[in-house]
Enzyme design. Sequence first.
Site, PDB file in Angstrom:
ATOM      1  N   ARG A  27       3.707  14.473  -2.342  1.00 51.59           N
ATOM      2  CA  ARG A  27       4.317  13.954  -1.106  1.00 51.59           C
ATOM      3  C   ARG A  27       5.669  13.308  -1.408  1.00 51.59           C
ATOM      4  O   ARG A  27       5.842  12.623  -2.406  1.00 51.59           O
ATOM      5  CB  ARG A  27       3.368  12.932  -0.487  1.00 51.59           C
ATOM      6  CG  ARG A  27       3.831  12.438   0.861  1.00 51.59           C
ATOM      7  CD  ARG A  27       2.688  11.970   1.693  1.00 51.59           C
ATOM      8  NE  ARG A  27       2.244  10.630   1.337  1.00 51.59           N
ATOM      9  CZ  ARG A  27       1.416   9.916   2.087  1.00 51.59           C
ATOM     10  NH1 ARG A  27       0.931  10.425   3.203  1.00 51.59           N
ATOM     11  NH2 ARG A  27       1.043   8.719   1.712  1.00 51.59           N
ATOM     12  N   ARG A  54       6.878   7.734  -2.686  1.00 49.17           N
ATOM     13  CA  ARG A  54       6.466   6.362  -2.355  1.00 49.17           C
ATOM     14  C   ARG A  54       5.707   5.756  -3.538  1.00 49.17           C
ATOM     15  O   ARG A  54       4.930   6.440  -4.191  1.00 49.17           O
ATOM     16  CB  ARG A  54       5.536   6.383  -1.129  1.00 49.17           C
ATOM     17  CG  ARG A  54       6.297   6.335   0.171  1.00 49.17           C
ATOM     18  CD  ARG A  54       5.427   6.651   1.362  1.00 49.17           C
ATOM     19  NE  ARG A  54       4.112   6.015   1.368  1.00 49.17           N
ATOM     20  CZ  ARG A  54       3.232   6.164   2.360  1.00 49.17           C
ATOM     21  NH1 ARG A  54       3.531   6.914   3.403  1.00 49.17           N
ATOM     22  NH2 ARG A  54       2.071   5.583   2.319  1.00 49.17           N
ATOM     23  N   ARG A 105      -6.778   3.414  -3.529  1.00 49.09           N
ATOM     24  CA  ARG A 105      -6.744   3.539  -2.064  1.00 49.09           C
ATOM     25  C   ARG A 105      -7.915   4.379  -1.555  1.00 49.09           C
ATOM     26  O   ARG A 105      -8.498   4.083  -0.525  1.00 49.09           O
ATOM     27  CB  ARG A 105      -5.430   4.183  -1.617  1.00 49.09           C
ATOM     28  CG  ARG A 105      -4.236   3.264  -1.775  1.00 49.09           C
ATOM     29  CD  ARG A 105      -2.949   3.998  -1.528  1.00 49.09           C
ATOM     30  NE  ARG A 105      -2.679   4.221  -0.108  1.00 49.09           N
ATOM     31  CZ  ARG A 105      -1.683   4.976   0.332  1.00 49.09           C
ATOM     32  NH1 ARG A 105      -0.872   5.578  -0.488  1.00 49.09           N
ATOM     33  NH2 ARG A 105      -1.487   5.122   1.629  1.00 49.09           N
ATOM     34  N   ARG A 148      -8.224  -0.045  10.121  1.00 48.05           N
ATOM     35  CA  ARG A 148      -8.610   0.363   8.768  1.00 48.05           C
ATOM     36  C   ARG A 148      -9.847  -0.388   8.290  1.00 48.05           C
ATOM     37  O   ARG A 148     -10.407  -0.056   7.259  1.00 48.05           O
ATOM     38  CB  ARG A 148      -7.470   0.041   7.808  1.00 48.05           C
ATOM     39  CG  ARG A 148      -6.638   1.243   7.375  1.00 48.05           C
ATOM     40  CD  ARG A 148      -5.560   0.709   6.484  1.00 48.05           C
ATOM     41  NE  ARG A 148      -4.944   1.678   5.622  1.00 48.05           N
ATOM     42  CZ  ARG A 148      -3.888   2.398   5.943  1.00 48.05           C
ATOM     43  NH1 ARG A 148      -3.381   2.326   7.149  1.00 48.05           N
ATOM     44  NH2 ARG A 148      -3.340   3.210   5.082  1.00 48.05           N
ATOM     45  N   LYS A 175      -3.277  12.954   8.246  1.00 47.80           N
ATOM     46  CA  LYS A 175      -3.511  12.359   9.563  1.00 47.80           C
ATOM     47  C   LYS A 175      -2.218  11.988  10.270  1.00 47.80           C
ATOM     48  O   LYS A 175      -2.133  12.078  11.490  1.00 47.80           O
ATOM     49  CB  LYS A 175      -4.498  11.206   9.518  1.00 47.80           C
ATOM     50  CG  LYS A 175      -4.066   9.994   8.749  1.00 47.80           C
ATOM     51  CD  LYS A 175      -5.196   8.980   8.798  1.00 47.80           C
ATOM     52  CE  LYS A 175      -4.802   7.647   8.195  1.00 47.80           C
ATOM     53  NZ  LYS A 175      -4.044   7.684   6.948  1.00 47.80           N
TER      54      LYS A 175
HETATM   55  P1  AMP Z   1      -0.109   4.375   5.437  1.00 46.67           P
HETATM   56  O1  AMP Z   1       1.275   4.868   5.693  1.00 46.67           O
HETATM   57  O2  AMP Z   1      -0.988   4.426   6.658  1.00 46.67           O
HETATM   58  O3  AMP Z   1      -0.751   5.061   4.253  1.00 46.67           O
HETATM   59  O4  AMP Z   1       0.014   2.815   5.062  1.00 46.67           O
HETATM   60  C1  AMP Z   1       0.736   2.393   3.941  1.00 46.67           C
HETATM   61  C2  AMP Z   1       0.337   0.972   3.556  1.00 46.67           C
HETATM   62  O5  AMP Z   1       0.635   0.076   4.643  1.00 46.67           O
HETATM   63  C3  AMP Z   1      -1.146   0.760   3.289  1.00 46.67           C
HETATM   64  O6  AMP Z   1      -1.524   1.111   1.975  1.00 46.67           O
HETATM   65  C4  AMP Z   1      -1.272  -0.751   3.540  1.00 46.67           C
HETATM   66  O7  AMP Z   1      -0.744  -1.494   2.460  1.00 46.67           O
HETATM   67  C5  AMP Z   1      -0.354  -0.951   4.744  1.00 46.67           C
HETATM   68  N1  AMP Z   1      -1.094  -0.761   6.030  1.00 46.67           N
HETATM   69  C6  AMP Z   1      -0.920   0.235   6.939  1.00 46.67           C
HETATM   70  N2  AMP Z   1      -1.769   0.110   7.972  1.00 46.67           N
HETATM   71  C7  AMP Z   1      -2.498  -0.998   7.707  1.00 46.67           C
HETATM   72  C8  AMP Z   1      -3.573  -1.653   8.374  1.00 46.67           C
HETATM   73  N3  AMP Z   1      -4.080  -1.173   9.514  1.00 46.67           N
HETATM   74  N4  AMP Z   1      -4.072  -2.777   7.828  1.00 46.67           N
HETATM   75  C9  AMP Z   1      -3.583  -3.280   6.679  1.00 46.67           C
HETATM   76  N5  AMP Z   1      -2.610  -2.704   5.973  1.00 46.67           N
HETATM   77  C10 AMP Z   1      -2.060  -1.565   6.474  1.00 46.67           C
END
Ligand code: AMP
Length: 218
Positions: free
Chosen positions: A128, A160, A171, A91, A16
Site C-alpha cells: 500500500r 504509511r 493491528r 473500532r 474497506k
Molecule cells: P485507518 O486509516 O482506519 O487504518 O486508521 C489509522 C489509525 O488511526 C489507526 O491505526 C488508529 O491509530 C487511528 N484510528 C482510526 N480510527 C480510529 C478509531 N475509531 N478509534 C481509535 N483510533 C482510530
Amino acid sequence: MSRTIMIFFGPAGSGKGTQAEMLGKFLHVPPISTGELLRQEVRANTPLGKHAKKLMVQGKLVGIDLMDKLIKKRLAKKDVTKGFILDGYPRTLEQLKHIFKIFKASDKLYFVIIEMTDKEILKRLTGRRACSCGAIYHLIYKKPKKKDICDKCGKKLFQRLDDKPSVIKKRLQDYKKRTKLMFKPASKRGELMKVDGSKTIPLIHKEIIKKLKALKAL
Ligand code: AMP
C-alpha cells in the site's frame, strides 16, 4: 426522515476504505473515514494531530474521548442528512455503544464485514502507498498511472508508518479481539452481512450491492 447508515468492519488492508468510497458514490452519501479525519489533523499539525500521530505510528488506538469529539463534529455536518458510511469507526465495543447513543431510533444500520486471511492482508498492506492529499494506491492492485506519483495531485507517494509488517501484525491481532465483541450488539441493532475480501475491488463492490438489495436496504 430515516437515514441509511452503513458501517464497515474489516482489518487494515481489507479494502474497506476503497469499498466505502465506492458505495458512497453509488448511494450519493459521504464515506467517513476516522483514520483519514485523524490524518488531516496530523497534516494540519493541530494539537489533536500531534497527539494522534504518536499513537497512529505504533498502530495503537486514539483515546475514546478524542474519537467521540471527532466523530460528533463530523456528523454535525449537513451532508449526512440522507445517510453516511463509516469506515474505521466504531473500532471498539465502547465506540459502538457511543454511536448507538448518537443515532436516531429511525436510522437503519447495516454492518458490512469484510473478511480476509492474515496472509493476504500482509501481502496487501506492504504494497500500500499513500499520498499526503489522502489518496491511497497499491503496487499491485491499484497502481497510480505514473510510478510513485499521485494521480490526483502529482505528489510523491509514500508508505504509511503503520503499514510496516511488525505494526500490521499487532493491528491484526487487536482488530480480531475487538471486533468479535461488537458482532452481537451490532446484530441486535442492525443487519450484519459478510463479504469475501479476497476478491477483486469491483467484485466485492458488486457483492455488497447484491447483499444490500437482498436485505432491502437499496
Ligand atoms: P485507518 O486509516 O482506519 O487504518 O486508521 C489509522 C489509525 O488511526 C489507526 O491505526 C488508529 O491509530 C487511528 N484510528 C482510526 N480510527 C480510529 C478509531 N475509531 N478509534 C481509535 N483510533 C482510530
